[in-house]
Scaffold this motif. Sequence first.
Motif, short mmCIF file in Angstrom:
data_model
loop_
_atom_site.label_atom_id
_atom_site.label_comp_id
_atom_site.label_asym_id
_atom_site.label_seq_id
_atom_site.Cartn_x
_atom_site.Cartn_y
_atom_site.Cartn_z
N ILE A 62 0.81 -1.21 -0.03
CA ILE A 62 0.02 0.02 0.11
C ILE A 62 0.72 1.21 -0.05
O ILE A 62 1.88 1.21 0.63
N ASN A 63 0.71 2.24 -0.92
CA ASN A 63 1.40 3.26 -1.20
C ASN A 63 0.97 4.02 0.22
O ASN A 63 -0.14 4.66 0.64
N LYS A 64 2.04 4.71 1.05
CA LYS A 64 1.72 5.35 2.18
C LYS A 64 1.11 6.81 1.90
O LYS A 64 0.47 7.36 2.78
N LYS A 65 1.20 7.25 0.58
CA LYS A 65 0.55 8.39 0.16
C LYS A 65 -0.87 8.27 0.09
O LYS A 65 -1.63 9.15 0.20
N GLU A 66 -1.63 7.07 0.38
CA GLU A 66 -2.77 6.77 0.01
C GLU A 66 -3.44 6.43 1.46
O GLU A 66 -4.64 6.37 1.52
N ILE A 67 -2.47 6.49 2.63
CA ILE A 67 -3.17 6.25 4.04
C ILE A 67 -3.29 8.15 4.63
O ILE A 67 -2.22 8.67 4.40
N VAL A 68 -4.41 8.05 4.98
CA VAL A 68 -4.83 9.28 5.90
C VAL A 68 -4.75 9.27 7.16
O VAL A 68 -5.66 8.23 7.53
N ASN A 151 -10.92 1.63 7.85
CA ASN A 151 -11.06 2.82 8.72
C ASN A 151 -11.02 2.47 10.36
O ASN A 151 -11.60 1.53 10.76
N SER A 152 -10.36 3.31 11.07
CA SER A 152 -10.23 3.29 12.41
C SER A 152 -10.32 4.72 13.29
O SER A 152 -10.04 5.54 12.54
N GLY A 153 -10.75 4.64 14.32
CA GLY A 153 -10.64 6.07 15.00
C GLY A 153 -10.62 5.80 16.59
O GLY A 153 -11.29 4.91 16.94
N GLU A 154 -10.47 6.80 17.07
CA GLU A 154 -10.50 7.24 18.60
C GLU A 154 -10.72 8.54 19.15
O GLU A 154 -10.22 9.38 18.50
N VAL A 155 -11.64 8.80 20.01
CA VAL A 155 -12.06 9.92 20.50
C VAL A 155 -12.03 10.07 21.85
O VAL A 155 -12.56 9.12 22.60
N ARG A 156 -11.15 10.77 22.67
CA ARG A 156 -11.08 10.87 23.93
C ARG A 156 -11.56 12.17 24.55
O ARG A 156 -11.22 13.24 23.77
N ILE A 172 -8.16 9.60 13.70
CA ILE A 172 -8.87 9.01 12.49
C ILE A 172 -7.93 8.46 11.40
O ILE A 172 -7.08 9.19 10.92
N THR A 173 -8.08 7.20 11.02
CA THR A 173 -7.30 6.72 10.07
C THR A 173 -8.19 6.08 8.89
O THR A 173 -8.96 5.34 9.23
N TYR A 174 -7.79 6.43 7.79
CA TYR A 174 -8.34 5.75 6.53
C TYR A 174 -7.26 4.93 5.74
O TYR A 174 -6.22 5.77 5.59
N ARG A 175 -7.53 3.92 5.32
CA ARG A 175 -6.46 3.18 4.09
C ARG A 175 -7.05 2.35 3.34
O ARG A 175 -8.16 1.78 3.95
N PRO A 176 -6.92 2.29 1.96
CA PRO A 176 -7.40 1.50 1.12
C PRO A 176 -7.00 0.17 1.29
O PRO A 176 -5.74 -0.26 1.57
N PRO A 177 -7.73 -1.16 1.09
CA PRO A 177 -7.28 -2.46 0.97
C PRO A 177 -6.93 -2.58 -0.33
O PRO A 177 -6.72 -1.65 -1.48
N LEU A 178 -6.16 -3.76 -0.75
CA LEU A 178 -5.63 -4.25 -1.78
C LEU A 178 -6.72 -4.72 -2.74
O LEU A 178 -7.92 -4.74 -2.35
N LYS A 187 -9.09 6.48 -4.37
CA LYS A 187 -9.78 7.90 -5.01
C LYS A 187 -10.20 8.72 -4.03
O LYS A 187 -10.18 9.85 -4.18
N LEU A 188 -10.84 7.72 -3.03
CA LEU A 188 -11.34 8.81 -1.73
C LEU A 188 -10.14 9.44 -0.96
O LEU A 188 -10.49 10.75 -0.52
N LEU A 189 -8.70 8.76 -0.84
CA LEU A 189 -7.99 9.18 -0.05
C LEU A 189 -6.92 10.05 -0.77
O LEU A 189 -5.61 9.99 -0.79
N ASN A 190 -7.33 11.13 -1.65
CA ASN A 190 -6.53 11.99 -2.40
C ASN A 190 -6.03 13.02 -1.28
O ASN A 190 -6.56 13.19 -0.02
#
Length: 224
Positions: A62-68, A151-156, A172-178, A187-190
């Motif tokens: 996974i391209n790290k640039k695609e991870i938000v 998608n994963s997230g945590e709020v404190r 909050i983290t978003y990352r595309p699967p393979l 495309k969502l994670l631009n």
Amino acid sequence: METQNEKRGSKGSRGTTGQHHEGNGDFDVSKNKFLTALGIVAGGALLYKGAKALTNSGKNAINKKEIVEIKSTLVIKKPKEELYAYWRNLENLPNFMSHIKEVNEINGKRSHWVAEVPGGMGEIEWEAEIIWEQDNQVLAWRSLPDSEIENSGEVRFHDAGNRKSTIVETSITYRPPLGTAGKMAAKLLNPAFKKVVENDLKEFKKLMERGRISKRKGSPASRM
């Protein structure tokens, strides 16, 4: 009654030719069963290592640039009980998260999410589960395996020195699967997506303090 020597002699009598071969046969059978079982265990271990290696290689692909990854710390002039209660009702999230079209709670832990894909190319959906929660303190969630997007997230929620204001820490983290779904999710994670989510978190502050959100023309996702 047999004496100890007679007992020893009886055991020793197994040294006769016929009985000796029979004993070896039992031993050979047991040995073969043991080796077969050992082979199965070893084979399973190799399959596990192979699967793990494929998983790791997939992650590396996974391209790290695609991870938000978005982290935010805000002070909101509302008690943490009120803020937690609003966020805990996940169906409220689209009220301030412009990139989320809807969230439907399936049960107390699982929910179904729908997000807009940039450029009006459709929608992307996934299911998530709450993995950790402490009333009025923390809420954490993650997407289920094999989702269209990870998608994963945590709020404190922390008191900000008084009971009228709260420090809200969000991650909050978003990352595309393979695969094909991953290409669509990417495309969502631009580059503009991170900024959109950051602004959405600021909208949470405005919504809770003012009871409304800023007027934004159209959906940010459609403008990316």
